[in-house]
Design a protein around this motif. Structure first.
Motif, PDB file in Angstrom:
ATOM      1  N   PHE A 190      -1.935   0.364  -7.414  1.00 32.24           N
ATOM      2  CA  PHE A 190      -2.926  -0.184  -8.339  1.00 32.24           C
ATOM      3  C   PHE A 190      -2.467  -0.019  -9.781  1.00 32.24           C
ATOM      4  O   PHE A 190      -2.610  -0.938 -10.602  1.00 32.24           O
ATOM      5  CB  PHE A 190      -4.269   0.499  -8.119  1.00 32.24           C
ATOM      6  CG  PHE A 190      -5.397  -0.070  -8.920  1.00 32.24           C
ATOM      7  CD1 PHE A 190      -5.895  -1.336  -8.642  1.00 32.24           C
ATOM      8  CD2 PHE A 190      -5.965   0.636  -9.963  1.00 32.24           C
ATOM      9  CE1 PHE A 190      -6.937  -1.877  -9.384  1.00 32.24           C
ATOM     10  CE2 PHE A 190      -7.006   0.112 -10.707  1.00 32.24           C
ATOM     11  CZ  PHE A 190      -7.490  -1.145 -10.417  1.00 32.24           C
TER      12      PHE A 190
ATOM     13  N   ARG B 253      -3.253   6.275  -6.828  1.00 30.30           N
ATOM     14  CA  ARG B 253      -3.226   4.836  -6.511  1.00 30.30           C
ATOM     15  C   ARG B 253      -2.045   4.208  -7.266  1.00 30.30           C
ATOM     16  O   ARG B 253      -2.200   3.472  -8.224  1.00 30.30           O
ATOM     17  CB  ARG B 253      -4.543   4.181  -6.915  1.00 30.30           C
ATOM     18  CG  ARG B 253      -5.761   4.800  -6.257  1.00 30.30           C
ATOM     19  CD  ARG B 253      -7.048   4.353  -6.929  1.00 30.30           C
ATOM     20  NE  ARG B 253      -7.304   2.925  -6.713  1.00 30.30           N
ATOM     21  CZ  ARG B 253      -8.252   2.250  -7.363  1.00 30.30           C
ATOM     22  NH1 ARG B 253      -9.000   2.862  -8.270  1.00 30.30           N
ATOM     23  NH2 ARG B 253      -8.446   0.973  -7.119  1.00 30.30           N
TER      24      ARG B 253
ATOM     25  N   LYS C 230       0.878  -1.166   0.000  1.00 27.33           N
ATOM     26  CA  LYS C 230       0.000   0.000   0.000  1.00 27.33           C
ATOM     27  C   LYS C 230       0.913   1.211   0.000  1.00 27.33           C
ATOM     28  O   LYS C 230       1.187   1.826   1.036  1.00 27.33           O
ATOM     29  CB  LYS C 230      -0.916  -0.010   1.230  1.00 27.33           C
ATOM     30  CG  LYS C 230      -2.021   1.024   1.162  1.00 27.33           C
ATOM     31  CD  LYS C 230      -2.980   0.895   2.329  1.00 27.33           C
ATOM     32  CE  LYS C 230      -4.097   1.922   2.223  1.00 27.33           C
ATOM     33  NZ  LYS C 230      -5.050   1.801   3.353  1.00 27.33           N
TER      34      LYS C 230
ATOM     35  N   HIS D  40      -4.283  -5.715  -4.605  1.00 27.46           N
ATOM     36  CA  HIS D  40      -4.522  -4.837  -5.761  1.00 27.46           C
ATOM     37  C   HIS D  40      -4.902  -5.646  -6.999  1.00 27.46           C
ATOM     38  O   HIS D  40      -5.700  -5.181  -7.827  1.00 27.46           O
ATOM     39  CB  HIS D  40      -3.286  -3.985  -6.042  1.00 27.46           C
ATOM     40  CG  HIS D  40      -2.924  -3.065  -4.911  1.00 27.46           C
ATOM     41  ND1 HIS D  40      -3.755  -2.064  -4.490  1.00 27.46           N
ATOM     42  CD2 HIS D  40      -1.829  -3.030  -4.102  1.00 27.46           C
ATOM     43  CE1 HIS D  40      -3.189  -1.416  -3.473  1.00 27.46           C
ATOM     44  NE2 HIS D  40      -2.025  -1.993  -3.225  1.00 27.46           N
TER      45      HIS D  40
END
Length: 321
Positions: A289, A286, A60, A77
């Motif tokens: 991601f 993000r 993260k 993810h």
């Protein structure tokens, strides 16, 4: 016993001679290896070293926090990616435009190269070749502007021709029709890259021995037969190698064309994986991601490359590795 010893001695001598000849070859070509060092370093620094950043997909990630202080989340993810319905729509767009570009990007340049090779007037041949590959040097920003202007409802060339031929009653808004977008991108790519891609095939055709064509003419073969039985088989290895490499980049078709030619009215057809990573990854902060999307892209491309290479190696005996 003496025979066994003599065999061992001969094997040892052959091995020693092979090593000596190998070192001799390396010593003779040492300057070539010295010249390749900067390129090897460039590949390592810009192609392999950045793979360290793939670890972000399993974290993260928070900017400004040390590597060992990041929170590890495993495959979270990737699960988010595969559970997103929008991802499959983007994947559909990517595969559709990639396959259309792959087919058209190979068939059209090969046909163009074959036709250009049959032109006997040297001046005309050079002129057509120069004009055909000039669009390659035009940036996609300019090319997208030209395409948009040609398809415009306000004085666009395409609509003007269609209306002058009485094929349509009013201008067609091509750029706002989603079902037209894939064809527009593919056509624009053909216009921009056909001449440039044909150069490789023309170079391969120039390596075919002229005596083959002379023998075919003596046997009464037409120019079409010569192309089918001599030219195409002569450039088959080049076609297969380029096809394998293109299949490996099937998902990595970039985003410039789609980004510049697309708009909010056709976003359901224009958004590809790279744009998806940009819009739903980097633009929203993000980063992990977005990295997961790119890893998926790279892994699928790698699998496609090995699969295509294996299939062509088995059935055509041609491969890149």
């Amino acid at each position: 016993m003496s025979r066994i010893l003599s065999k061992k001695e001969s094997v040892y001598k052959n091995t020693a001679q092979a090593k000596k000849s190998r070192w001799k070859a390396l010593n003779n070509q040492k300057y070539l290896y010295y010249m390749s060092i900067p390129f090897v370093l460039w590949v390592f620094v810009f192609q392999y070293f950045p793979l360290w950043g793939w670890t972000m997909a399993f974290q993260k990630y928070r900017p400004g926090v040390g590597f060992f202080e990041q929170k590890w989340v495993g495959l979270e993810h990737f699960r988010t990616l595969f559970q997103d319905d929008h991802f499959y729509q983007v994947l559909r767009n990517t595969l559709a435009m990639s396959f259309m570009g792959l087919i058209a990007g190979f068939v059209v340049p090969v046909i163009f190269a074959l036709m250009l090779n049959e032109v006997r007037m040297g001046v005309m041949k050079r002129f057509v070749q120069t004009v055909s590959y000039l669009p390659h040097f035009v940036s996609w920003v300019v090319a997208a502007g030209i395409v948009s202007k040609m398809l415009s409802t306000d004085g666009g060339v395409v609509n003007s021709i269609l209306m002058s031929l009485n094929l349509v009653d009013q201008p067609i808004s091509f750029m706002s029709q989603g079902h037209w977008f894939w064809y527009i991108v593919t056509s624009a790519d053909i216009w921009k890259e056909t001449g440039w891609n044909a150069i490789i095939y023309l170079a391969a055709i120039s390596g075919i021995g002229p005596e083959l064509y002379e023998a075919a003419r003596v046997d009464g073969a037409s120019r079409l037969r010569q192309m089918w039985h001599i030219t195409l088989p002569g450039i088959r290895p080049t076609i297969i190698v380029l096809l394998i490499m293109s299949i490996g980049h099937l998902l990595g078709n970039g985003f410039e064309k789609q980004f510049l030619l697309g708009n909010h009215m056709v976003i359901d057809y224009s958004e590809v994986l790279d744009l998806y990573a940009l819009n739903h990854g980097l633009a929203m902060g993000r980063y992990s991601f977005g990295t997961a999307i790119n890893i998926f892209n790279s892994m699928i491309s790698l699998l496609l490359l090995f699969a295509a290479n294996g299939i062509f190696k088995r059935f055509t005996k041609e491969s890149i590795m």
